[in-house]
Design a protein around this motif. Structure first.
Motif, PDB file in Angstrom:
ATOM      1  N   GLY A   1      41.946  50.506  43.863  1.00 62.16           N
ATOM      2  CA  GLY A   1      41.795  51.243  42.630  1.00 62.16           C
ATOM      3  C   GLY A   1      41.737  50.390  41.650  1.00 62.16           C
ATOM      4  N   VAL A   2      42.188  49.246  41.601  1.00 62.25           N
ATOM      5  CA  VAL A   2      42.213  48.556  40.250  1.00 62.25           C
ATOM      6  C   VAL A   2      41.482  47.229  40.532  1.00 62.25           C
ATOM      7  CG1 VAL A   2      44.091  49.480  39.063  1.00 62.25           C
ATOM      8  CG2 VAL A   2      44.410  47.746  40.893  1.00 62.25           C
ATOM      9  N   ALA A   3      41.417  46.596  41.663  1.00 61.31           N
ATOM     10  CA  ALA A   3      40.834  45.477  41.891  1.00 61.31           C
ATOM     11  C   ALA A   3      39.245  45.470  41.996  1.00 61.31           C
ATOM     12  CB  ALA A   3      41.241  44.792  43.364  1.00 61.31           C
ATOM     13  N   GLN A   4      38.460  44.748  41.402  1.00 62.96           N
ATOM     14  CA  GLN A   4      37.090  44.970  41.066  1.00 62.96           C
ATOM     15  C   GLN A   4      36.361  43.556  41.173  1.00 62.96           C
ATOM     16  OE1 GLN A   4      35.721  47.979  38.340  1.00 62.96           O
ATOM     17  NE2 GLN A   4      34.089  46.474  37.862  1.00 62.96           N
ATOM     18  N   PHE A   5      35.528  43.222  42.177  1.00 64.91           N
ATOM     19  CA  PHE A   5      34.689  41.998  42.416  1.00 64.91           C
ATOM     20  C   PHE A   5      33.178  42.544  41.751  1.00 64.91           C
ATOM     21  CE2 PHE A   5      37.995  40.845  45.039  1.00 64.91           C
ATOM     22  CZ  PHE A   5      38.528  39.560  44.541  1.00 64.91           C
ATOM     23  N   PRO A   6      32.692  41.907  40.904  1.00 67.69           N
ATOM     24  CA  PRO A   6      31.323  42.297  40.244  1.00 67.69           C
ATOM     25  C   PRO A   6      30.324  42.365  41.623  1.00 67.69           C
ATOM     26  CG  PRO A   6      32.158  40.539  38.974  1.00 67.69           C
ATOM     27  CD  PRO A   6      33.248  40.837  40.180  1.00 67.69           C
ATOM     28  N   GLY A   7      29.759  43.595  41.717  1.00 60.12           N
ATOM     29  CA  GLY A   7      28.826  43.782  42.651  1.00 60.12           C
ATOM     30  C   GLY A   7      27.547  42.899  42.593  1.00 60.12           C
ATOM     31  N   GLY A   8      27.150  42.262  43.762  1.00 62.19           N
ATOM     32  CA  GLY A   8      26.063  41.372  43.770  1.00 62.19           C
ATOM     33  C   GLY A   8      26.092  40.064  43.364  1.00 62.19           C
ATOM     34  N   HIS A   9      27.517  39.400  43.104  1.00 63.93           N
ATOM     35  CA  HIS A   9      27.868  38.371  42.624  1.00 63.93           C
ATOM     36  C   HIS A   9      28.720  37.838  43.608  1.00 63.93           C
ATOM     37  CE1 HIS A   9      25.461  38.855  39.256  1.00 63.93           C
ATOM     38  NE2 HIS A   9      26.353  39.542  38.439  1.00 63.93           N
ATOM     39  N   ARG A  10      28.540  36.472  44.122  1.00 63.15           N
ATOM     40  CA  ARG A  10      29.725  35.745  44.724  1.00 63.15           C
ATOM     41  C   ARG A  10      30.676  35.023  43.887  1.00 63.15           C
ATOM     42  NH1 ARG A  10      24.659  34.423  46.639  1.00 63.15           N
ATOM     43  NH2 ARG A  10      24.205  34.743  48.918  1.00 63.15           N
TER      44      ARG A  10
ATOM     45  N   THR B   1      42.838  36.857  42.246  1.00 60.95           N
ATOM     46  CA  THR B   1      43.525  38.115  41.708  1.00 60.95           C
ATOM     47  C   THR B   1      43.287  38.307  40.329  1.00 60.95           C
ATOM     48  OG1 THR B   1      45.160  37.704  43.273  1.00 60.95           O
ATOM     49  CG2 THR B   1      45.712  39.214  41.298  1.00 60.95           C
ATOM     50  N   HIS B   2      43.167  37.043  39.295  1.00 63.95           N
ATOM     51  CA  HIS B   2      42.563  37.107  38.042  1.00 63.95           C
ATOM     52  C   HIS B   2      41.152  37.541  37.987  1.00 63.95           C
ATOM     53  CE1 HIS B   2      46.137  35.527  36.533  1.00 63.95           C
ATOM     54  NE2 HIS B   2      46.087  34.313  37.004  1.00 63.95           N
ATOM     55  N   ALA B   3      40.240  37.051  38.726  1.00 64.55           N
ATOM     56  CA  ALA B   3      38.828  37.549  39.005  1.00 64.55           C
ATOM     57  C   ALA B   3      38.748  38.956  38.959  1.00 64.55           C
ATOM     58  CB  ALA B   3      38.245  36.753  39.799  1.00 64.55           C
ATOM     59  N   ALA B   4      39.688  39.575  40.051  1.00 61.35           N
ATOM     60  CA  ALA B   4      39.605  40.993  40.403  1.00 61.35           C
ATOM     61  C   ALA B   4      40.067  41.836  39.303  1.00 61.35           C
ATOM     62  CB  ALA B   4      40.363  41.266  41.549  1.00 61.35           C
ATOM     63  N   LEU B   5      40.800  41.378  38.360  1.00 64.12           N
ATOM     64  CA  LEU B   5      41.625  42.148  37.410  1.00 64.12           C
ATOM     65  C   LEU B   5      40.982  41.794  35.937  1.00 64.12           C
ATOM     66  CD1 LEU B   5      45.332  42.007  38.520  1.00 64.12           C
ATOM     67  CD2 LEU B   5      43.467  44.032  38.919  1.00 64.12           C
ATOM     68  N   ALA B   6      39.988  40.854  36.028  1.00 67.15           N
ATOM     69  CA  ALA B   6      39.433  40.489  34.482  1.00 67.15           C
ATOM     70  C   ALA B   6      38.899  41.876  33.952  1.00 67.15           C
ATOM     71  CB  ALA B   6      38.281  39.454  34.827  1.00 67.15           C
ATOM     72  N   HIS B   7      38.245  42.765  34.549  1.00 69.85           N
ATOM     73  CA  HIS B   7      37.601  43.890  34.056  1.00 69.85           C
ATOM     74  C   HIS B   7      38.715  44.508  33.103  1.00 69.85           C
ATOM     75  CE1 HIS B   7      38.908  47.187  36.781  1.00 69.85           C
ATOM     76  NE2 HIS B   7      39.298  45.945  37.623  1.00 69.85           N
ATOM     77  N   LEU B   8      39.929  44.685  33.349  1.00 72.42           N
ATOM     78  CA  LEU B   8      41.074  45.401  32.868  1.00 72.42           C
ATOM     79  C   LEU B   8      41.258  44.661  31.570  1.00 72.42           C
ATOM     80  CD1 LEU B   8      43.191  46.383  36.051  1.00 72.42           C
ATOM     81  CD2 LEU B   8      41.512  47.964  34.485  1.00 72.42           C
ATOM     82  N   ARG B   9      41.291  43.365  31.313  1.00 71.68           N
ATOM     83  CA  ARG B   9      41.751  42.539  30.209  1.00 71.68           C
ATOM     84  C   ARG B   9      43.201  42.711  29.835  1.00 71.68           C
ATOM     85  NH1 ARG B   9      39.811  44.054  25.582  1.00 71.68           N
ATOM     86  NH2 ARG B   9      38.920  45.914  26.232  1.00 71.68           N
TER      87      ARG B   9
ATOM     88  N   LEU C   1      48.642  49.844  35.027  1.00 74.83           N
ATOM     89  CA  LEU C   1      47.762  48.650  35.099  1.00 74.83           C
ATOM     90  C   LEU C   1      46.548  49.238  34.393  1.00 74.83           C
ATOM     91  CD1 LEU C   1      47.870  46.831  38.492  1.00 74.83           C
ATOM     92  CD2 LEU C   1      48.786  46.035  36.335  1.00 74.83           C
ATOM     93  N   ARG C   2      46.224  50.384  34.887  1.00 67.99           N
ATOM     94  CA  ARG C   2      44.892  51.185  34.128  1.00 67.99           C
ATOM     95  C   ARG C   2      45.196  51.472  32.661  1.00 67.99           C
ATOM     96  NH1 ARG C   2      45.648  54.404  39.138  1.00 67.99           N
ATOM     97  NH2 ARG C   2      44.114  53.683  40.509  1.00 67.99           N
ATOM     98  N   ALA C   3      46.280  51.923  32.303  1.00 66.83           N
ATOM     99  CA  ALA C   3      46.631  52.168  30.627  1.00 66.83           C
ATOM    100  C   ALA C   3      46.742  51.073  30.067  1.00 66.83           C
ATOM    101  CB  ALA C   3      47.986  52.992  30.848  1.00 66.83           C
ATOM    102  N   ALA C   4      47.107  49.806  30.619  1.00 63.63           N
ATOM    103  CA  ALA C   4      47.258  48.618  29.824  1.00 63.63           C
ATOM    104  C   ALA C   4      45.810  47.814  29.716  1.00 63.63           C
ATOM    105  CB  ALA C   4      48.238  47.601  30.319  1.00 63.63           C
ATOM    106  N   HIS C   5      44.883  48.427  29.998  1.00 66.32           N
ATOM    107  CA  HIS C   5      43.541  47.825  29.695  1.00 66.32           C
ATOM    108  C   HIS C   5      43.506  47.520  28.381  1.00 66.32           C
ATOM    109  CE1 HIS C   5      39.129  48.067  30.706  1.00 66.32           C
ATOM    110  NE2 HIS C   5      39.186  47.736  29.449  1.00 66.32           N
ATOM    111  N   GLY C   6      43.101  46.180  28.094  1.00 62.96           N
ATOM    112  CA  GLY C   6      42.592  45.816  26.444  1.00 62.96           C
ATOM    113  C   GLY C   6      43.756  45.937  25.686  1.00 62.96           C
ATOM    114  N   ALA C   7      45.093  46.155  26.160  1.00 67.31           N
ATOM    115  CA  ALA C   7      46.497  46.612  25.516  1.00 67.31           C
ATOM    116  C   ALA C   7      46.709  45.284  24.476  1.00 67.31           C
ATOM    117  CB  ALA C   7      47.536  46.803  26.084  1.00 67.31           C
ATOM    118  N   GLU C   8      46.737  45.463  23.153  1.00 70.75           N
ATOM    119  CA  GLU C   8      47.121  44.376  22.190  1.00 70.75           C
ATOM    120  C   GLU C   8      48.801  44.360  21.860  1.00 70.75           C
ATOM    121  OE1 GLU C   8      44.643  44.695  18.814  1.00 70.75           O
ATOM    122  OE2 GLU C   8      43.014  44.339  19.996  1.00 70.75           O
ATOM    123  N   ASP C   9      49.372  45.242  22.490  1.00 66.46           N
ATOM    124  CA  ASP C   9      50.888  45.216  22.268  1.00 66.46           C
ATOM    125  C   ASP C   9      51.708  44.585  23.559  1.00 66.46           C
ATOM    126  OD1 ASP C   9      50.556  47.396  24.068  1.00 66.46           O
ATOM    127  OD2 ASP C   9      51.517  48.969  23.060  1.00 66.46           O
TER     128      ASP C   9
END
Length: 404
Positions: A193-202, A261-269, A353-361
């Protein structure tokens, strides 16, 4: 009676040695959780050997798998590093003209590559796949140029999920790539639900031979930084990849699991403390807990002495993860503990985790709104601080932080 005990002990010892040798022999050809299997053999008399024996294929089967596999992997299959890339309906992409050199190592201009690749139209699977393929060929070309600069002893191994650039022999490179595949699957399952490896990329793993080469490489991305001791790092700049020191091969698995794990969560910043806390906990689930120099009681006392209202701001800002003293280790540990405690409400934590996307606080508002938690009070309670005053994230003060 003594003779019977001696016979049973002798049989147990011989059986354990034989099964251990079998597990190690198979592990040289295929990925297996050999450390866990060997521990099982010696911890659980007879039953452990039986479990390990039935959990591993025969050496003949393992060799057969390797022999039947058509490697798309080592140097002869790749040919020389390409100077150009072609795409339908577009001029060739001049790879060599878009290489940027730092410390005699090449980086590709990823923005130029993305601009050259056929556009990806949202919802159009064909255009998305075509775009991803063009980017993937650019990543492959960059790795071949990087291999040439790192030395003739380096090889590029490729499977369906991973690029492994290293000086490992074929069997070990294949085993490492297989572990990347295994780790990706486990991380996706654990963080569904939160991990995301970019499609088509190793996933890209650079295994560098020594610390000098490692710091020479990572300093490209952090030219002015003072590095704490590190054996691995996820780099999310242009082309997400992770880099590790070869060192003792047994230590690679937790580093790979952590950085993936960092790679899988990178899209959440995510804020760094949260990103690291999730990565450490996931690493433990995927690769097993690693030994510590300190007992839990000693660590707790170190936390109590170290953390203060001023130093906790370094955790929230991410600054404390780059300290060159015990503060780095304590930052990872505290982040791990905070995440571990918050994740007891798993569904709520996923929402956090979803709500913290790009959080600056540092995720303060997200934690308050989704979990009803004040981050400052939560951290202060965990280290038994006498007061939580000043412990909540204060972003306005972070730029003026000094090491304390």
């Amino acid at each position: 009676m003594i003779l019977e005990v001696a016979l049973i002990a002798g049989l147990w010892l011989v059986l354990n040695v034989l099964v251990t040798r079998r597990v190690l022999a198979v592990a040289r050809h295929l990925y297996t959780p050999h450390r866990m299997l060997i521990a099982t053999i010696w911890l659980f008399p007879f039953i452990g050997a039986l479990m390990a024996f039935t959990s591993t294929p025969s050496l003949r089967v393992a060799r057969g798998v390797v022999d039947r596999e058509t490697p798309q992997d080592r140097d002869a299959a790749h040919g020389p590093a390409p100077e150009t890339l072609a795409a339908d309906g577009a001029p060739d992409f001049a790879v060599t003209e878009h290489l940027q050199w730092f410390h005699e190592l090449p980086l590709l201009d990823w923005d130029a590559l993305a601009a050259w690749a056929p556009p990806a139209m949202p919802g159009d699977e064909r255009s998305l796949a075509t775009h991803a393929d063009a980017i993937e060929r650019g990543r492959h070309a960059w790795l071949l140029h990087l291999r040439e600069q790192l030395g003739a002893h380096m090889g590029l191994f490729v499977n369906k999920d991973a690029y492994v650039l290293s000086s490992l022999d074929d069997a070990m490179a294949r085993q490492t790539a297989d572990y990347v595949t295994t780790a990706r699957a486990r991380i996706e399952r654990l963080l569904r639900g939160v991990a995301q490896f970019p499609g088509g990329h190793r996933s890209i793993l650079l295994v560098l031979d020594d610390e000098d080469t490692y710091y020479r490489y990572v300093s490209i991305y952090y030219p002015d930084g003072e590095f704490s001791v590190s054996s691995g790092m996820f780099i999310n700049a242009g082309c997400p990849h992770f880099v590790v020191v070869r060192g003792h091969l047994q230590q690679l698995e937790p580093v790979i699991a952590h950085e993936m794990t960092h790679a899988a969560l990178a899209h959440l910043r995510l804020p760094r403390w949260l990103d690291e806390g999730v990565a450490v906990n996931t690493e433990r689930r995927v690769a097993g807990a690693q030994g510590s120099l300190y007992t839990p009681h000693e660590l707790h006392e170190m936390h109590r002495r170290h953390w203060s209202a001023a130093r906790i701001q370094q955790l929230w800002s991410g600054e404390s993860f780059f300290r060159t003293d015990d503060g780095t280790m304590l930052s990872y540990e505290l982040a791990r503990i905070i995440v571990e405690q918050m994740a007891r409400d798993w569904e709520g934590f996923l929402g956090f985790l979803r709500a913290a996307h790009g959080a600056e606080d540092a995720g303060f508002a997200a934690a308050r709104d989704t979990l009803g938690v004040d981050l400052g009070a939560f951290a202060a309670a965990l280290v038994e601080a006498p007061s939580d005053e000043g412990w909540s994230p204060q972003p306005a003060a972070w730029r003026s932080l000094e090491t304390v």
